[in-house]
Design a protein around this motif. Structure first.
Motif, PDB file in Angstrom:
ATOM      1  N   GLY B  11      -5.791 -11.161 -15.567  1.00  0.00           N
ATOM      2  CA  GLY B  11      -4.326 -11.241 -15.566  1.00  0.00           C
ATOM      3  C   GLY B  11      -3.859 -11.788 -14.242  1.00  0.00           C
ATOM      4  N   ASN B  12      -2.885 -12.627 -14.220  1.00  0.00           N
ATOM      5  CA  ASN B  12      -2.417 -13.164 -12.941  1.00  0.00           C
ATOM      6  C   ASN B  12      -0.912 -13.406 -12.934  1.00  0.00           C
ATOM      7  OD1 ASN B  12      -2.307 -15.269 -14.658  1.00  0.00           O
ATOM      8  ND2 ASN B  12      -3.735 -16.613 -13.555  1.00  0.00           N
ATOM      9  N   SER B  20      -0.018 -14.830  -5.862  1.00  0.00           N
ATOM     10  CA  SER B  20      -1.138 -15.752  -5.701  1.00  0.00           C
ATOM     11  C   SER B  20      -2.043 -15.358  -4.537  1.00  0.00           C
ATOM     12  CB  SER B  20      -0.625 -17.176  -5.503  1.00  0.00           C
ATOM     13  OG  SER B  20       0.064 -17.230  -4.272  1.00  0.00           O
ATOM     14  N   GLU B  21      -1.574 -14.429  -3.688  1.00  0.00           N
ATOM     15  CA  GLU B  21      -2.383 -14.007  -2.542  1.00  0.00           C
ATOM     16  C   GLU B  21      -2.940 -12.601  -2.703  1.00  0.00           C
ATOM     17  OE1 GLU B  21      -0.009 -14.358   0.936  1.00  0.00           O
ATOM     18  OE2 GLU B  21       0.545 -16.428   0.473  1.00  0.00           O
ATOM     19  N   LEU B  22      -2.642 -11.937  -3.817  1.00  0.00           N
ATOM     20  CA  LEU B  22      -3.098 -10.559  -4.006  1.00  0.00           C
ATOM     21  C   LEU B  22      -4.617 -10.482  -3.966  1.00  0.00           C
ATOM     22  CD1 LEU B  22      -1.051  -9.055  -6.981  1.00  0.00           C
ATOM     23  CD2 LEU B  22      -1.039  -8.279  -4.614  1.00  0.00           C
ATOM     24  N   PRO B  23      -5.176  -9.606  -3.116  1.00  0.00           N
ATOM     25  CA  PRO B  23      -6.627  -9.434  -3.151  1.00  0.00           C
ATOM     26  C   PRO B  23      -7.044  -8.495  -4.283  1.00  0.00           C
ATOM     27  CG  PRO B  23      -5.694  -8.059  -1.429  1.00  0.00           C
ATOM     28  CD  PRO B  23      -4.539  -8.776  -2.095  1.00  0.00           C
ATOM     29  N   ASP B  24      -6.050  -7.916  -4.971  1.00  0.00           N
ATOM     30  CA  ASP B  24      -6.342  -6.914  -6.000  1.00  0.00           C
ATOM     31  C   ASP B  24      -6.916  -7.580  -7.246  1.00  0.00           C
ATOM     32  OD1 ASP B  24      -4.967  -5.519  -4.094  1.00  0.00           O
ATOM     33  OD2 ASP B  24      -3.106  -5.454  -5.258  1.00  0.00           O
TER      34      ASP B  24
END
Lengths: 316, 316
Positions: B11-12, B20-24
């Motif tokens: 999922g994005n 767009s920068e989430l490390p999760d």
């Protein structure tokens, strides 16, 4: 740090002629260190609150019996892994936590020297294996509906059958149809679906049959699931047990590959024993065990406050 | 029963300018009952042995501080959820298991009435919150390197700040740089990365500073991770602690949203107290607690045999 580098995809290339019929949920998880395949525990009540996955290398064998879909996987760190109809059942890495606790706790508290035991369910063989460690037992009747589970586990989990011997009589039948009278000192119910209270093994009728089969001072243990967060369901099973046995106790243990990391067990008896005191610990084959010990016995009956108060985070 | 009906996709589409920068790691899990989004715990040592995911509804806030990436999600069943650099830290549903155990166990055993406390790490505020329940404390120094974690948690986890009051002094600095002498009765170290022994908070230097900061009869608790299956790493931390404190004890508690479902805690002291006997339980604000109680205190020091023997299923 870009989320696009963390790809999680569906895997469907298992080495099996059954791959297209597998009910098992398999995912491929990637990060910058590489990728791995995981079995994710199935869920028949909806979308689960937590996902639980175990890393696997390959499918060892899959078989569709008249009763269920049976899969055995080779896992990366957990030894072999048994999956029934998509539900993770047991792994070679941590099976002993549950199986030792469901067998040795009752064996350490029952007043008369136990001589006869009945196991209902537990097709993997591990509960029977623990019972076979007791020389005082002269009869172990084992009833599981699905002989194919027994067959596959004997092949792929030889450690669950290490102590099996000629005292064990296996009968392939529905445990709900037992008809014994006053025959067993110990009964271990290693089954009964948590999500199906109308099921054969969690019914008034079955509880009555269990009570009939048990000797007066006998003790029954039964998979008790989670007192927290599934409080309502826990109380429902407890009420069912209390209607048939004078004393119903609950204890728990660590179970890393199960949801919530722990599992509970009911101990039901008409005998006024102290369940948390392992008065007959001298019987226990301590040197053969990896989880259970005398101090742990007593500690396992001590519950966190949230297990006993009205608490919970999962509803519906 | 077709595996193709169980789609697991990445999922994005989170509601955030930071998406767009989430490390999760976020995955979408589908079955025939519908679909759900999950945060999957990150892993910096390779491909994990087990996957652990918590169902979420949406991203509440994400922020990149000078030290780390901070995300707060609204989960479906676990309340709000804090994720730092992709690692699940704490949920509103079960935070109290850990935070009560790391605070009330030492408070119930320290011989003199504790008056001064130091918390290192614990940016979520929950350990400080437990300490604030004690009227005997007149000074609570709280050191966490990242004031942005404190700020976000104060906003999104108000229950972690319910009992905070004017006794609390927060200092934004690296806990490894503390310089106190004989000042604290209780020190709670709520940090120190398990996978990075060279890190500031798991070093010889830091252990020495902790010992200096502690009063003679003082007690320190510190996140102790898993004695099983990570036996080697566990012994490594224990050895570090034993080099600086006369007595190092280990106890454990259920922690459903952590890997393996439990968590361990080290209790370090130079005082010859009996850590498993809550001699000063009368101090404990029992009515405000949800996990910890007097019986549980003692039981939590009793370990399964596999925690103490050479056992393990995860290597490398």
């Amino acid at each position: 740090m870009d989320i696009m580098s963390n790809q999680i995809n569906q895997g469907n290339k298992m080495n099996s002629p059954f791959s297209s019929e597998l009910p098992d949920k398999i995912l491929v998880y990637q990060n910058d260190k590489g990728e791995g395949k995981y079995i994710v525990d199935s869920e028949n009540t909806g979308i689960p609150a937590q996902l639980n996955g175990i890393r696997i290398e390959r499918l060892v064998e899959a078989f569709k019996s008249p009763f269920q879909h049976i899969s055995v996987y080779e896992s990366t760190y957990h030894g072999n892994l048994l999956v029934l109809d998509g539900f993770i059942q047991v792994t070679g890495a941590d099976y002993f936590c549950y199986h030792e606790m469901i067998v040795h706790v009752p064996m350490a508290v029952i007043p008369p020297t136990p001589q006869t035991a009945l196991v209902i369910g537990g097709g993997d063989g591990a509960a029977v294996n623990e019972l076979c460690k007791y020389s005082c037992l002269n009869k172990i009747v084992w009833i599981d509906i699905d002989a194919d589970v027994v067959r596959l586990c004997r092949k792929h989990f030889p450690q669950f059958f290490e102590y099996h011997d000629t005292r064990v009589e296996y009968i392939a039948m529905n445990g709900a149809d037992i008809d014994f009278r006053n025959e067993f000192d110990i009964i271990v119910v290693d089954g009964a679906d948590f999500n199906d209270y109308g099921a054969d093994l969690a019914s008034q009728r079955f509880m009555g049959k269990l009570n009939l089969a048990l000797k007066d001072e006998g003790v029954i243990t039964m998979l008790g699931w989670w007192a927290w967060p599934y409080r309502e369901e826990h109380l429902q099973i407890k009420k069912l047990a209390q209607a048939h046995f004078q004393y119903t106790h609950y204890y728990w243990h660590v179970d890393p590959t199960m949801p919530f990391g722990y599992m509970g067990i009911f101990l039901m008896t008409d005998s006024a024993l102290a369940p948390n005191i392992p008065e007959h610990y001298h019987r226990v084959p301590e040197k053969l065990l990896r989880y259970y010990n005398a101090e742990l016995h007593s500690a396992s009956f001590v519950l966190p406050t949230c297990f006993t108060k009205e608490e919970g985070f999962i509803h519906g």
